[in-house]
Design an enzyme around this catalytic site. Structure first.
Site, PDB file in Angstrom:
ATOM      1  N   GLU A 154      62.026  44.944  43.851  1.00 48.28           N
ATOM      2  CA  GLU A 154      62.809  43.798  44.311  1.00 48.28           C
ATOM      3  C   GLU A 154      62.050  42.501  44.050  1.00 48.28           C
ATOM      4  OE1 GLU A 154      65.140  42.692  48.409  1.00 48.28           O
ATOM      5  OE2 GLU A 154      64.336  44.702  48.122  1.00 48.28           O
ATOM      6  N   LEU A 183      21.454  27.819  48.519  1.00 55.03           N
ATOM      7  CA  LEU A 183      20.835  28.053  49.820  1.00 55.03           C
ATOM      8  C   LEU A 183      19.418  28.548  49.634  1.00 55.03           C
ATOM      9  CD1 LEU A 183      23.701  30.108  51.476  1.00 55.03           C
ATOM     10  CD2 LEU A 183      22.921  27.878  52.241  1.00 55.03           C
ATOM     11  N   GLU A 217      27.770  34.420  58.576  1.00 54.00           N
ATOM     12  CA  GLU A 217      28.773  35.005  57.666  1.00 54.00           C
ATOM     13  C   GLU A 217      28.063  35.953  56.722  1.00 54.00           C
ATOM     14  OE1 GLU A 217      30.155  31.551  55.631  1.00 54.00           O
ATOM     15  OE2 GLU A 217      31.027  30.714  57.450  1.00 54.00           O
ATOM     16  N   LYS A 268      27.070  37.161  52.975  1.00 53.13           N
ATOM     17  CA  LYS A 268      26.873  36.472  51.697  1.00 53.13           C
ATOM     18  C   LYS A 268      27.583  37.294  50.623  1.00 53.13           C
ATOM     19  CE  LYS A 268      23.351  34.027  49.112  1.00 53.13           C
ATOM     20  NZ  LYS A 268      23.746  34.369  47.780  1.00 53.13           N
ATOM     21  N   ASP A 305      28.904  38.435  47.105  1.00 53.56           N
ATOM     22  CA  ASP A 305      28.272  38.395  45.795  1.00 53.56           C
ATOM     23  C   ASP A 305      29.332  38.181  44.720  1.00 53.56           C
ATOM     24  OD1 ASP A 305      26.188  38.412  44.116  1.00 53.56           O
ATOM     25  OD2 ASP A 305      25.861  40.575  44.134  1.00 53.56           O
ATOM     26  N   ARG A 316      30.808  26.294  40.055  1.00 52.23           N
ATOM     27  CA  ARG A 316      29.651  25.550  40.558  1.00 52.23           C
ATOM     28  C   ARG A 316      28.908  24.832  39.426  1.00 52.23           C
ATOM     29  NH1 ARG A 316      24.239  27.003  41.455  1.00 52.23           N
ATOM     30  NH2 ARG A 316      23.292  25.627  42.981  1.00 52.23           N
ATOM     31  N   GLU A 370      34.109  32.005  47.421  1.00 50.62           N
ATOM     32  CA  GLU A 370      33.536  32.900  46.435  1.00 50.62           C
ATOM     33  C   GLU A 370      34.638  33.740  45.784  1.00 50.62           C
ATOM     34  OE1 GLU A 370      30.389  32.205  46.603  1.00 50.62           O
ATOM     35  OE2 GLU A 370      29.354  33.781  45.487  1.00 50.62           O
ATOM     36  N   TYR A 392      34.940  29.845  52.558  1.00 50.64           N
ATOM     37  CA  TYR A 392      34.040  29.692  53.701  1.00 50.64           C
ATOM     38  C   TYR A 392      33.642  28.250  53.985  1.00 50.64           C
ATOM     39  CZ  TYR A 392      30.920  30.298  49.674  1.00 50.64           C
ATOM     40  OH  TYR A 392      30.332  30.217  48.449  1.00 50.64           O
ATOM     41  N   LYS A 419      18.581  37.924  52.820  1.00 51.05           N
ATOM     42  CA  LYS A 419      19.062  38.937  51.875  1.00 51.05           C
ATOM     43  C   LYS A 419      18.570  40.313  52.283  1.00 51.05           C
ATOM     44  CE  LYS A 419      19.582  36.451  47.656  1.00 51.05           C
ATOM     45  NZ  LYS A 419      19.780  36.850  46.300  1.00 51.05           N
ATOM     46  N   CYS A 433      20.543  64.632  16.915  1.00 48.92           N
ATOM     47  CA  CYS A 433      21.460  64.872  18.035  1.00 48.92           C
ATOM     48  C   CYS A 433      20.997  66.111  18.823  1.00 48.92           C
ATOM     49  CB  CYS A 433      22.878  65.087  17.514  1.00 48.92           C
ATOM     50  SG  CYS A 433      24.031  65.515  18.829  1.00 48.92           S
ATOM     51  N   CYS A 471      23.862  68.936  18.284  1.00 41.02           N
ATOM     52  CA  CYS A 471      24.239  69.568  17.021  1.00 41.02           C
ATOM     53  C   CYS A 471      23.193  69.386  15.933  1.00 41.02           C
ATOM     54  CB  CYS A 471      25.602  69.052  16.550  1.00 41.02           C
ATOM     55  SG  CYS A 471      25.556  67.345  16.024  1.00 41.02           S
ATOM     56  N   CYS A 497      25.603  59.838  17.142  1.00 40.28           N
ATOM     57  CA  CYS A 497      25.625  61.053  16.345  1.00 40.28           C
ATOM     58  C   CYS A 497      26.867  60.935  15.464  1.00 40.28           C
ATOM     59  CB  CYS A 497      25.739  62.291  17.235  1.00 40.28           C
ATOM     60  SG  CYS A 497      26.209  63.753  16.289  1.00 40.28           S
ATOM     61  N   CYS A 540      30.478  68.070  16.522  1.00 40.64           N
ATOM     62  CA  CYS A 540      29.472  67.951  17.582  1.00 40.64           C
ATOM     63  C   CYS A 540      30.183  68.286  18.907  1.00 40.64           C
ATOM     64  CB  CYS A 540      28.908  66.540  17.588  1.00 40.64           C
ATOM     65  SG  CYS A 540      27.711  66.278  18.891  1.00 40.64           S
TER      66      CYS A 540
HETATM   67  S1  IVH Z   1      27.621  28.379  52.064  1.00 36.23           S
HETATM   68  C1  IVH Z   1      25.218  24.373  51.046  1.00 36.23           C
HETATM   69  N1  IVH Z   1      28.501  30.779  52.624  1.00 36.23           N
HETATM   70  O1  IVH Z   1      25.675  31.732  47.906  1.00 36.23           O
HETATM   71  C2  IVH Z   1      25.430  25.796  50.730  1.00 36.23           C
HETATM   72  N2  IVH Z   1      27.593  30.418  50.458  1.00 36.23           N
HETATM   73  O2  IVH Z   1      22.922  30.630  47.381  1.00 36.23           O
HETATM   74  C3  IVH Z   1      26.814  26.216  50.891  1.00 36.23           C
HETATM   75  N3  IVH Z   1      27.673  32.395  49.009  1.00 36.23           N
HETATM   76  O3  IVH Z   1      26.472  28.975  45.895  1.00 36.23           O
HETATM   77  C4  IVH Z   1      27.034  27.654  50.612  1.00 36.23           C
HETATM   78  N4  IVH Z   1      28.621  33.746  50.455  1.00 36.23           N
HETATM   79  O4  IVH Z   1      28.092  30.936  45.926  1.00 36.23           O
HETATM   80  C5  IVH Z   1      27.927  29.999  51.688  1.00 36.23           C
HETATM   81  N5  IVH Z   1      29.346  32.838  53.283  1.00 36.23           N
HETATM   82  C6  IVH Z   1      28.785  32.063  52.352  1.00 36.23           C
HETATM   83  C7  IVH Z   1      28.460  32.546  51.066  1.00 36.23           C
HETATM   84  C8  IVH Z   1      27.855  31.687  50.140  1.00 36.23           C
HETATM   85  C9  IVH Z   1      28.144  33.621  49.223  1.00 36.23           C
HETATM   86  C10 IVH Z   1      27.038  31.953  47.739  1.00 36.23           C
HETATM   87  C11 IVH Z   1      27.601  30.649  47.204  1.00 36.23           C
HETATM   88  C12 IVH Z   1      26.440  29.721  47.073  1.00 36.23           C
HETATM   89  C13 IVH Z   1      25.266  30.659  47.087  1.00 36.23           C
HETATM   90  C14 IVH Z   1      24.075  29.965  47.686  1.00 36.23           C
END
Ligand code: IVH
Length: 681
Positions: A36, A84, A114, A116, A118, A137, A173, A225, A312, A406, A409, A424, A430
């Site tokens: 739909e 950061l 929060e 982080k 990736d 960025r 992100e 965020y 980290k 190989c 074979c 190979c 093979c």
């Molecule tokens: S705040 C002034 N919050 O980490 C800094 N960054 O190393 C504002 N990232 O470039 C960033 N999760 O790409 C913030 N919950 C989060 C994040 C976050 C991932 C990344 C972001 C930033 C990098 C800083």
């Protein structure tokens, strides 16, 4: 429908579809069936084509992409995008907390934690509630304008409603969900393509793709965020987050307000394991001072804020001994060296093996049998060897010599210039290559033959019943019933003998029979031509219409197909240039497999007879290949550039100005896709 009625309907469909989108992608709810939804979207697309001036800036039709960006414009950020400071140690977090307390003259403060994420940082600018710009960025001062690609991310609102300033910026992100990443890699593996390293790099590469319709298919997602702008009337970061939620931005519900650094430690502990259940990769947490005025008071150093820090999680690692290096042969003949390790417990699983990728990696690590190695399980799901503990190496350990033959074979390996992998070349006999090709051929996206798995295929192969794809169609019930094959219990490594029961044997024969009606594009994909994945197979099948047409196509004919490059074309030519492959195809043909596309490429009407068309730009009613096919099916010719011989230019959206100019100069008829539709209807 008159203009007013059309406007009303377009507005209604836009709002309705945006609402369904929000429900589906952010609330995981759906009020309509997919069918739909597609039906309503199609209706909107058609109305927008008829009334381009009524198309709204937040139209959901933009989500499917179609916009080609030749090169991304560089845009200066209104507020720099900083990074950061980060740490792996709790002591350093205590130091951070002390600096915060001191910087605020021991006033009370609280933190907002929060995860982080990736992915790839993105900044979204909204003007009067409409998403105007999405910028990466970059170097923090300037980034790339990737707006068209970002518009395909369904959880990002194209328009927001409610209370907000005229202009504001939202940051977050962009990421590729883990399941999407794995699916993508699986498809690449089946197509014999190189695997993508991790979701982060894939998200980053995807955002920079030129064709936004490909981006749309990659199913990126985004967590927001941060909210920035003037007159926001916000005192705390937590309020900004609530505001984002109210405006229906996708905010991960994993945040938490913490009053003390001890609470922050609890948050770290809480998420250390739990984060692995999230749909995306995270590599730590971000701790932010909650109060905005206090953030300003603390300010920034040259590059990073003093009011926030990232903690980290350590990539989980272990040390173990390299017992041996073995070599695996894939379906395409590619050799992968594998590290056979002394079993070691890592992130809850016992690791016994890790990929060493290729000869370059072995050389880079200078890894030798008997070495102590560091194994890590980071963003990548498969463990990897990150280093060799050289101090523990025994003097006599000989340097690793890469194999030259190989392991399956005995054929001498080849390494093409510029390629990291050894191959190979013995495609026809093979064993793992033959079995791998059969596994690919029977897979769901190819011939979809059930009741055959890698173990049964090996059983059939070992018994000499199948030596190539065409042999599958010679199998009889008697041959497969009671077939013995071995399975390995992955936990114990023990092998057990099983046999194919009557019911499975009947099902297998029936499934083979049923596969004969699979469409030609599936057959083509199933052949396992290097670099010919599902989409490429579809394009080739649609363009050429039959196996015979592909067989007689030249390299130039193949590269002329939209989105088919030289690498694919030479692989196709190479494949069909081999007698062994031709004989398999002949036998598959004889067995009754579909060797022609359902839509014949030969003309079925002559409405466009003698007319030459050039197709340019992006279309909504047809896809470009479809349009070209329709021209041919109606007896017309498709040219690649405009000349005195061109009768019509079918002009799509975002068409290059030089083509248009040339057509105008030569007096070529310039028509829309709608005009074209009328011509052939
Ligand atoms: S705040 C002034 N919050 O980490 C800094 N960054 O190393 C504002 N990232 O470039 C960033 N999760 O790409 C913030 N919950 C989060 C994040 C976050 C991932 C990344 C972001 C930033 C990098 C800083």
């Amino acid at each position: 429908m008159n203009q007013t009625e059309s406007k009303e309907r377009i507005d209604q469909l836009t709002d309705q579809l945006n609402h369904y989108n929000y429900l589906y992608y952010q609330e995981s709810k759906s009020e309509v069936s997919d069918q739909e939804f597609d039906y309503l979207l199609k209706e909107l697309e058609e109305l927008e084509t008829q009334h381009p001036d009524l198309k709204r800036e937040d139209s959901p039709t933009q989500r499917v992409g179609g916009y080609i960006t030749k090169s991304f414009n560089t845009v200066r950020h209104k507020y720099p995008m900083l990074s950061l400071g980060n740490t792996y140690s709790r002591e350093e977090l205590i130091d951070f907390d002390k600096r915060v307390a001191k910087g605020l003259n021991d006033d009370s403060y609280e933190y907002f934690c929060e995860l982080k994420f990736d992915g790839v940082a993105i900044s979204l600018t909204y003007e009067n509630g409409i998403l105007k710009r999405a910028v990466t960025r970059g170097d923090g001062q300037k980034g790339d304008d990737v707006t068209q690609n970002v518009k395909t991310i369904r959880s990002i609102p194209l328009k927001v409603s409610g209370d907000f300033p005229d202009v504001f910026e939202v940051r977050g992100e962009v990421f590729m969900p883990n399941d999407v990443f794995h699916q993508l890699n699986q498809e690449r593996q089946e197509a014999g393509e190189t695997l993508l390293a991790n979701p982060r790099n894939t998200a980053s590469g995807t955002l920079k793709m030129q064709d936004s319709s490909v981006v749309a298919k990659r199913k990126l997602d985004c967590y927001l965020y941060s909210l920035m702008g003037e007159n926001l009337d916000i005192e705390n970061h937590s309020e900004a987050i609530s505001k984002l939620e109210t405006l229906r931005f996708n905010v991960s519900p994993t945040y938490k307000k913490c009053s003390t650094i001890e609470d922050v430690f609890d948050y770290i502990d809480e998420w250390e394991q739990k984060r692995k259940t999230l749909p995306l990769e995270t590599d730590g947490i971000v701790i932010k001072v909650n109060n905005t005025a206090q953030q300003q008071e603390l300010g920034f150093t040259a590059k990073i804020p003093r009011w926030a820090i990232a903690y980290k999680y350590k990539a989980e690692g272990a040390q173990t001994v390299l017992k041996d290096i073995t070599y695996q042969v894939g379906r395409t003949g590619a050799i992968t060296p594998v590290a056979e390790l002394e079993p070691v417990l890592l992130a809850g699983t016992t690791v016994k093996r890790a990929s060493l990728h290729n000869a370059n990696e072995i050389e880079r690590l200078d890894i030798r049998i008997g070495d102590y190695v560091a194994v890590e399980k980071g963003g990548e799901i498969i463990p990897k060897i990150t280093a060799v503990v050289k101090e523990l190496r025994k003097d006599e350990a000989p340097q690793t010599e890469y194999i030259s033959e190989c392991p399956e074979c005995g054929t001498e390996l080849i390494r093409k210039e510029g390629e990291a992998n050894h191959y190979c070349p013995n495609e026809t006999s093979c064993p793992p290559q033959v079995r791998g090709r059969v596994e690919h051929f029977i897979s769901r996206d190819a011939m979809d033959i059930n009741h055959l798995g890698p173990n049964t295929i090996k059983g059939l192969f070992d018994k000499g019943l199948i030596n190539d794809l065409a042999d599958l169609y010679t199998l009889t019930y008697e041959q497969v019933c009671d077939l013995k094959f071995e399975i390995m219990d992955p936990a114990t490594g023990e092998t057990k003998t099983r046999s194919l029961k009557e019911k499975s044997a009947t099902n297998l024969i029936e499934s083979l029979q049923a596969s004969k009606s699979m469409p030609f594009q599936n057959v083509l994909f199933g052949l396992g031509i290097r670099y010919v994945g599902k989409t490429v197979a579809e394009k080739l099948a649609m363009h050429f219409g039959s196996i015979d047409a592909i067989l007689s196509a030249s390299f130039e004919d193949i590269v002329a197909v939209h989105e088919i490059g030289e690498r694919i074309a030479s692989s196709v030519i190479d494949f069909f240039g081999k007698d062994a492959n031709i004989s398999i195809i002949d036998r598959l043909k004889e067995a009754g497999l579909q060797m022609e596309a359902e839509q014949p490429a030969a003309p079925i009407a002559d409405k466009l007879k003698g007319k030459t068309f050039v197709v340019s730009g992006v279309f909504t009613l047809f896809d470009r290949d479809e349009l070209k096919n329709l021209i041919k099916q109606n007896g017309g010719k498709v040219g690649s550039s405009i000349s005195g011989n061109t009768d019509y230019l079918v002009a799509g959206d975002k068409m290059g100005p030089s083509k248009l100019e040339k057509a105008q100069k030569l007096g070529t008829n310039i028509i829309t896709e709608q005009d074209f539709k009328t011509m052939i209807s």
